[in-house]
Design a protein around this motif. Sequence first.
Motif, short mmCIF file in Angstrom:
data_model
loop_
_atom_site.label_atom_id
_atom_site.label_comp_id
_atom_site.label_asym_id
_atom_site.label_seq_id
_atom_site.Cartn_x
_atom_site.Cartn_y
_atom_site.Cartn_z
N GLU A 71 -2.16 9.15 -6.83
CA GLU A 71 -2.58 10.13 -5.83
C GLU A 71 -1.39 10.74 -5.09
O GLU A 71 -1.49 11.84 -4.55
N ASN A 72 -0.28 10.03 -5.05
CA ASN A 72 0.91 10.54 -4.38
C ASN A 72 1.92 11.13 -5.35
O ASN A 72 3.05 11.44 -4.97
N GLY A 73 1.53 11.28 -6.61
CA GLY A 73 2.40 11.90 -7.59
C GLY A 73 3.59 11.06 -7.97
O GLY A 73 4.58 11.56 -8.52
N ARG A 74 3.52 9.75 -7.69
CA ARG A 74 4.64 8.86 -8.01
C ARG A 74 4.44 8.11 -9.31
O ARG A 74 5.32 7.35 -9.72
N ARG A 75 3.31 8.28 -9.93
CA ARG A 75 3.04 7.67 -11.23
C ARG A 75 2.28 8.69 -12.07
O ARG A 75 1.28 9.26 -11.61
N VAL A 76 2.74 8.90 -13.28
CA VAL A 76 2.06 9.84 -14.18
C VAL A 76 0.86 9.13 -14.80
O VAL A 76 1.01 8.03 -15.35
N PRO A 77 -0.32 9.70 -14.74
CA PRO A 77 -1.51 9.04 -15.30
C PRO A 77 -1.47 9.04 -16.82
O PRO A 77 -0.90 9.94 -17.44
N MET A 134 0.84 -1.19 0.00
CA MET A 134 0.00 0.00 0.00
C MET A 134 0.88 1.24 0.00
O MET A 134 1.81 1.35 0.79
N VAL A 135 0.59 2.18 -0.91
CA VAL A 135 1.34 3.43 -0.95
C VAL A 135 0.83 4.35 0.14
O VAL A 135 -0.37 4.58 0.26
N LEU A 136 1.73 4.86 0.95
CA LEU A 136 1.34 5.73 2.05
C LEU A 136 0.98 7.12 1.52
O LEU A 136 1.61 7.65 0.60
N ALA A 137 -0.03 7.72 2.12
CA ALA A 137 -0.45 9.06 1.71
C ALA A 137 0.61 10.08 2.10
O ALA A 137 1.31 9.94 3.09
#
Length: 282
Positions: A50-56, A1-4
């Motif tokens: 949501e955490n900006g770690r992957r470009v949609p 799970m990616v932390l917020a």
Amino acid sequence: MVLARDIDPSASPLDYYSYELRRLREEAGLKQAQLGAIIFCTGSLIGMVENGRRVPTRDFSERVDAALGTGGVFSRLVGLVLRTQLPNWFQAYAEMEARATHISSFQPQLVYGLLQTERYARAVLHAGWGENLDDAVAARLERQRMLGRERPPLVWVVLDEAVLHRQFGSREIMREQLDRLLEFQHLRAVRIQIIPFSSGQHPATVGAFNVLRFEGDPDIVYAESYGSAHVTANPETTSDCAHRYDHLQAAALSMEKSAELIARVREERYGDPEQSDGRALA
């Protein structure tokens, strides 16, 4: 799970996208895994975006819009997000390219970016040691959306014959790319000419350049150097480059003869050697 983590929506288009995705998802009462299930991806992917770690991607954005009933918010925003994934020195040009009414491009080594297939673009960017390859490819493909507009720019591309012979990726990738060039014969907004080896010298030996024309604004000339770009609206320079481009078009084959050369190179150089009847694969 990616932390917020805290996102400042004013920091960048990607941060704004990330902030809004989390806000609207929570407003809909959905957990990351629930939204992921609806749009056929993992909850961890939702978390990374949501955490900006992957470009949609555009496909991701359209599915999120449908799932959350946003009225197309993310589909409109993703173009700006992807543009920021272009190199900093290229972003200003990409904005001007999107506004141009007429684009004239001479390319001696590569297929012009607006005409590249996804796999050819990936091979080109990989050969250039590009980082974040998926994001770079998505950004390049996003630029091509202008060709599908109701009023697209007129794109006139002159390619050196060497472009057809310089292999990026596999033979299959090159066949696919040359097929794409042939498909543009049926698109009124795109014109492709090839300067054959037999034409000898021409007036653009200094390298690739683009001339952009606008409605109500001065023409500009764009040329790249290593890790940077040169953009100018100097009237002498734009006039000189336009004059050189006229000579390139005169030295090049007609569009019909160019298509014949593309088809011939496609068959002779990249045809499937295992096909026994000698025909090139479609």
